[in-house]
Design a protein around this motif. Structure first.
Motif, short mmCIF file in Angstrom:
data_model
loop_
_atom_site.label_atom_id
_atom_site.label_comp_id
_atom_site.label_asym_id
_atom_site.label_seq_id
_atom_site.Cartn_x
_atom_site.Cartn_y
_atom_site.Cartn_z
N LEU A 53 14.52 -4.27 -12.54
CA LEU A 53 13.09 -4.54 -12.67
C LEU A 53 12.40 -4.11 -11.38
N ILE A 54 11.22 -3.51 -11.54
CA ILE A 54 10.34 -3.26 -10.39
C ILE A 54 9.21 -4.26 -10.52
N TYR A 55 9.04 -5.12 -9.52
CA TYR A 55 8.08 -6.21 -9.63
C TYR A 55 6.96 -6.06 -8.60
N LEU A 56 5.72 -6.06 -9.08
CA LEU A 56 4.57 -5.82 -8.21
C LEU A 56 3.60 -7.00 -8.23
N GLU A 57 2.78 -7.08 -7.20
CA GLU A 57 1.65 -8.01 -7.20
C GLU A 57 0.49 -7.27 -6.55
N SER A 58 -0.64 -7.18 -7.27
CA SER A 58 -1.77 -6.41 -6.74
C SER A 58 -3.09 -6.99 -7.23
N PRO A 59 -4.03 -7.32 -6.34
CA PRO A 59 -3.88 -7.28 -4.89
C PRO A 59 -2.87 -8.32 -4.43
N ALA A 60 -2.20 -8.01 -3.32
CA ALA A 60 -1.18 -8.92 -2.80
C ALA A 60 -1.84 -10.16 -2.22
N ASN A 61 -1.17 -11.28 -2.36
CA ASN A 61 -1.67 -12.55 -1.85
C ASN A 61 -0.96 -12.85 -0.53
N PRO A 62 -1.61 -13.12 0.57
CA PRO A 62 -3.04 -13.26 0.77
C PRO A 62 -3.69 -12.05 1.43
N THR A 63 -3.00 -10.90 1.48
CA THR A 63 -3.54 -9.78 2.27
C THR A 63 -4.60 -8.98 1.52
N GLN A 121 -6.53 2.98 0.17
CA GLN A 121 -6.80 1.76 -0.58
C GLN A 121 -8.05 1.94 -1.47
N ALA A 122 -9.06 2.62 -0.92
CA ALA A 122 -10.29 2.85 -1.69
C ALA A 122 -9.98 3.75 -2.89
N ASP A 123 -9.08 4.70 -2.69
CA ASP A 123 -8.69 5.60 -3.78
C ASP A 123 -7.95 4.82 -4.88
N ILE A 124 -7.05 3.92 -4.49
CA ILE A 124 -6.34 3.09 -5.49
C ILE A 124 -7.35 2.23 -6.23
N GLY A 174 0.78 -1.24 0.00
CA GLY A 174 0.00 0.00 0.00
C GLY A 174 0.81 1.29 0.00
N ALA A 175 2.13 1.20 -0.20
CA ALA A 175 3.04 2.36 -0.04
C ALA A 175 2.67 3.56 -0.92
N VAL A 225 -4.07 -6.43 -0.24
CA VAL A 225 -3.73 -5.00 -0.29
C VAL A 225 -3.37 -4.64 -1.73
N LEU A 226 -3.91 -3.49 -2.20
CA LEU A 226 -3.67 -3.04 -3.58
C LEU A 226 -2.40 -2.20 -3.67
#
Ligand SMILES: *Cc1c(COP(=O)(O)O)cnc(C)c1O
Length: 437
Positions: free
Chosen positions: A188-198, A339-342, A167-168, A200-201
């Motif tokens: 490389l910048i590597y992302l996962e969204s939503p994150a597993n298992p939290t 988070q709601a804004d994202i 959520g940074a 968080v976007l």
């Protein structure tokens, strides 16, 4: 395989020469759900077969020696434009190319590649970009096997990593990028969204802005890759928000029937060419049978995901006020915070995978899971059937306690992936299972 190449027109390669693709009618651009039934395949090239046959062959016949030479000139870079046509099944095949064309349609990607699993897609991606001494920057947490791949597998070859919480903010991400850059090259910048298992976007737009602020438009600017398995391609399309590459476990929603394992990477041609070169070398390509099954899956992708999403909304609405439920981690319930804004900027749906925190601990979670009659007790997600599992005792059993606590992976957590069954039947099942606690 929609645009005939110069070589097709001169008849010098065995590449199939399909009819021009119909992607518009008048000014109307056809939607992915329409294109899934025909895009990239011309029946006239396969005896009139409505559906693509499964092409079981290890190699492809050149029409003449000059065509063979021309192909290898492309492969080796002696001639610009790269390889053309089909030559050997470790590199490509008709079923995989049709599938890749159709997969790319969903996100308007320049190029797409398919792999034998989500992890082989992710592994091939990393090998395409990293070298010893590099510092990968990633959001956290990631799918457990991805974390293992970065920390342990790439770690063995002198690759380091730094992470920021999913959520940074842009400032926080910039600080981590600066820190990484001071240690070594950031490949490389590597992302996962939503994150597993939290669940968080990640703010992909903020990541792109941070990358541009720290690296400018310098040559060293690292591409942004994101694992879009949970919401893609229907509910989140990160290429539109600044990502360069999108990664999938096609095993989940894209495959959608819990009957295959596959992976995909989509994105800008410049970056995809690097990934393709490594896939060609390693042979991490998907097999033709599974590619054929995925072609069938993509025809119903929108139907399945839409229904699963509607079912999850009904089920979560029913669960949220139940006296035995502590809380629910469901993207549809975010409100009035970052988070709601994202979510509002990046997502068009809340998906059908969520976290159910029961009152109590492992005993209550297990009693609930053991009482379920419709939902199956299994890991994985995104299938037509509803699945439920207990991450603390199963997928995340080996995660150290402190990290489990930080990620909210508590003993009372049940992860649920809602399928396409009747929503009221599912509610009846959850009602009786909660009653059994
Ligand atoms: C399942 C999954 C993977 C791994 O995919 P496989 O097809 O099992 O190799 C990667 N990322 C996420 C988010 C997943 O859910």
């Amino acid at each position: 395989m929609t645009e005939p190449t110069e070589a097709d027109l001169t008849g010098t390669t065995p590449r199939r020469n399909p009819k021009p693709a119909v992607e518009t009618i008048g000014n109307r651009r056809l939607k992915p759900s329409t294109l899934m039934m025909g895009h990239g395949f011309d029946p006239a090239l396969s005896e009139g077969s409505l559906k693509p046959p499964v092409f079981l062959t290890s190699t492809f016949v050149f029409p003449n020696a000059a065509a063979g030479k021309r192909h290898f000139e492309g492969v080796t870079g002696k001639r610009p434009g790269g390889a053309e046509g089909l030559v050997y099944s470790r590199f490509n095949g008709p079923n995989q190319e049709i599938l890749e064309d159709r997969l790319g349609v969903w996100e308007d990607a320049e190029d797409a590649l398919t792999f034998s699993s989500g992890m082989s897609a992710i592994g091939t991606l990393f090998l395409a970009f990293v070298q010893p001494g590099d510092v990968i920057v990633h959001s956290g947490p990631l799918y457990a096997a991805t974390e293992t791949m970065i920390a342990r597998l790439l770690g063995k070859f002198g690759v380091e990593w730094l992470d920021f919480p999913a959520g940074a903010t842009q400032n926080e991400i910039e600080a981590v990028l600066e820190q990484a850059r001071a240690k070594g090259r950031v490949p490389l910048i590597y992302l996962e969204s939503p994150a597993n298992p939290t669940n968080v976007l990640v703010d992909v737009e903020a990541v792109a802005a941070a990358r541009d602020a720290v690296f400018g438009d310098a040559e060293e600017q690292p591409p942004i890759a994101i694992d879009n398995t949970f919401l893609g391609p229907l509910w989140q399309q990160p290429l539109k928000h600044g990502a360069d590459l999108v990664v999938y476990s096609l095993t989940k929603y894209a495959g959608g029937h819990s009957d295959l394992v596959a992976g995909g990477v989509l994105g800008s041609r410049k970056h995809m060419d690097m990934v393709r070169a490594i896939r060609n070398t390693l042979g991490t390509i998907l097999d033709p049978n599974t590619a054929w099954m995925l072609l069938r899956s993509l025809e119903t992708l929108e139907l399945r995901m839409t229904r699963a999403g509607e079912n999850a909304a009904k089920v979560c609405e029913w669960l949220r006020d139940h006296p035995k439920v502590e809380r629910i981690g469901y993207l549809g319930f975010l409100k009035d915070d970052r988070q709601a804004d994202i979510y509002a900027r990046h997502c068009t749906g809340a998906g059908s995978t969520f976290s159910l925190y029961l009152k109590g601990g492992e005993r209550e979670a297990f009693a609930f899971l053991d009482a379920l009659k419709i939902a199956k007790l299994a890991v994985s997600l995104g299938g037509t059937e509803t699945l439920a599992s207990a991450p603390a005792a199963m997928t995340h059993l080996s995660v150290p306690d402190a990290r489990k606590a930080a990620l909210g992976i508590t003993d009372n957590l049940v992860r649920i992936s809602i399928g396409v069954e009747d929503a009221d039947d599912l509610i009846a099942d959850f009602e009786q299972a909660l009653g059994a606690i």
